[in-house]
Design a protein around this motif. Sequence first.
Motif, PDB file in Angstrom:
ATOM      1  N   TYR A   1       0.849  -1.217  -0.248  1.00 28.61           N
ATOM      2  CA  TYR A   1      -0.085  -0.186  -0.097  1.00 28.61           C
ATOM      3  C   TYR A   1       0.876   1.061   0.032  1.00 28.61           C
ATOM      4  O   TYR A   1       0.759   2.004  -0.578  1.00 28.61           O
TER       5      TYR A   1
ATOM      6  N   SER B   1       0.469   6.660  -7.060  1.00 28.48           N
ATOM      7  CA  SER B   1      -0.975   5.719  -7.196  1.00 28.48           C
ATOM      8  C   SER B   1      -1.792   6.471  -6.305  1.00 28.48           C
ATOM      9  O   SER B   1      -1.570   6.690  -5.103  1.00 28.48           O
ATOM     10  N   LYS B   2      -3.089   6.285  -6.635  1.00 29.18           N
ATOM     11  CA  LYS B   2      -4.099   6.764  -5.857  1.00 29.18           C
ATOM     12  C   LYS B   2      -4.566   5.615  -5.189  1.00 29.18           C
ATOM     13  O   LYS B   2      -4.457   4.445  -5.748  1.00 29.18           O
ATOM     14  N   MET B   3      -5.605   5.737  -4.085  1.00 24.55           N
ATOM     15  CA  MET B   3      -5.900   4.577  -3.553  1.00 24.55           C
ATOM     16  C   MET B   3      -7.438   4.623  -3.186  1.00 24.55           C
ATOM     17  O   MET B   3      -7.902   5.461  -2.651  1.00 24.55           O
TER      18      MET B   3
ATOM     19  N   GLN C   1       2.472   1.723  -3.433  1.00 28.74           N
ATOM     20  CA  GLN C   1       1.552   2.366  -4.260  1.00 28.74           C
ATOM     21  C   GLN C   1       1.769   3.945  -4.209  1.00 28.74           C
ATOM     22  O   GLN C   1       1.848   4.526  -5.148  1.00 28.74           O
ATOM     23  N   LEU C   2       1.530   4.345  -3.076  1.00 28.54           N
ATOM     24  CA  LEU C   2       1.325   5.854  -2.572  1.00 28.54           C
ATOM     25  C   LEU C   2       2.785   6.392  -3.180  1.00 28.54           C
ATOM     26  O   LEU C   2       2.786   7.547  -3.522  1.00 28.54           O
TER      27      LEU C   2
ATOM     28  N   GLY D   1      -5.022   1.723  -6.566  1.00 30.85           N
ATOM     29  CA  GLY D   1      -5.264   0.599  -5.986  1.00 30.85           C
ATOM     30  C   GLY D   1      -6.603   0.315  -5.306  1.00 30.85           C
ATOM     31  O   GLY D   1      -7.214   1.445  -5.236  1.00 30.85           O
TER      32      GLY D   1
ATOM     33  N   VAL E   1      -5.611   8.164   1.211  1.00 32.85           N
ATOM     34  CA  VAL E   1      -6.996   7.631   0.452  1.00 32.85           C
ATOM     35  C   VAL E   1      -7.638   8.769  -0.317  1.00 32.85           C
ATOM     36  O   VAL E   1      -7.618   9.581   0.218  1.00 32.85           O
TER      37      VAL E   1
ATOM     38  N   TYR F   1      -3.247  -2.476  -7.694  1.00 32.02           N
ATOM     39  CA  TYR F   1      -3.110  -2.970  -6.433  1.00 32.02           C
ATOM     40  C   TYR F   1      -4.499  -3.671  -5.755  1.00 32.02           C
ATOM     41  O   TYR F   1      -5.467  -2.880  -6.003  1.00 32.02           O
TER      42      TYR F   1
ATOM     43  N   TRP G   1      -6.660  -2.247 -11.962  1.00 33.61           N
ATOM     44  CA  TRP G   1      -6.687  -1.881 -10.639  1.00 33.61           C
ATOM     45  C   TRP G   1      -4.970  -2.114 -10.614  1.00 33.61           C
ATOM     46  O   TRP G   1      -4.524  -3.242 -10.887  1.00 33.61           O
TER      47      TRP G   1
ATOM     48  N   PHE H   1      -8.156  -1.158  -1.758  1.00 29.45           N
ATOM     49  CA  PHE H   1      -8.110  -1.756  -0.530  1.00 29.45           C
ATOM     50  C   PHE H   1      -9.665  -2.123   0.025  1.00 29.45           C
ATOM     51  O   PHE H   1     -10.400  -1.038   0.205  1.00 29.45           O
TER      52      PHE H   1
END
Length: 326
Positions: free
Chosen positions: A32, A40-42, A35-36, A237, A68, A271, A269, A239
Amino acid sequence: MTTTNKGEISKFIEKYYLHFNAAALVDAAQSYEAQLAKGSKMLVSLAGAMSTAEIGKIFAEMIRQDKVQIISSTGANLEEDIMNLVAHSHYKRVPNYRDLTPQDEWDLMEKGLNRVTDTCIPEEEAFRRLQKHIFKIWKDAEDNGERFFPHEFMYKMLLSGVLEQYYEIDIKNSWMFAAAEKNLPIIVPGWEDSTMGNIFASYVLKGELKASTMKSGIEYMTFLADWYTDNSENGIGFFQIGGGIAGDFPICVVPMLYQDMERPDTPFWSYFCQISDSTTSYGSYSGAVPNEKITWGKLNIDTPKFIIESDATIVAPLIFAYILDM
């Protein structure tokens, strides 16, 4: 590998969470972060009764620290965070809930206490307290010829200040208030299946509101499609806390864009992590392993994939604490 700039909770996790579901928790949290770090966004999806479990105490900080960028939530989690904000002292905990008889349950109902596992939400102080204020906001919008999404109406109520007189917890522990301050995009699939959704429907049945005043699930999907398209340059991503519609609805935006909109350049996606206590079973979305999502065009072969088979009320705060360097 231990990261020295981490806080005490994170160091504890790195030292002792070494195998099985514990190791999956660490791997998912570190991925996670990765990714950030790469831009990347989540998306975080909230199923179950995470708001009544007071996930806002840590999730609000995730929002404030930009960990997030978009949320998918059940209608229940949307409203229950605000209910906890305005009626916390009226909640009743029932630690012996496994021993309740049908008569015990009936007695709780007659007292206006709606049970969610070991916690009862008070009818008057929570549901009805919100109802009188949200109805005015719904009605004002309709009279002005305006339409909004369910979460946008909630944002208006929170930011208007009309609920401040009722606050019973520190506002920093409300994830909905943190999201409202940032105007964070929220997707609320199946909002009708919530207390506020039921209340809105009752006003439609009574002829006091029009159903069209509330934007629909199809409009949520088209909004998400545009948001995904505009924000996926460095990956997005996913979650997922729990299962159900809060997870299944938003994850489908990728195959919809790729297959139905015929945009083959739509990225998968980037992640995927799911916290679930649902065992793998026949036809269960919540119990499906991540690899199944490859066949539906949601995840790529090399997408980092994690499943943590445990209680989300235990696991999610630990992962968020790790990401926040606590």
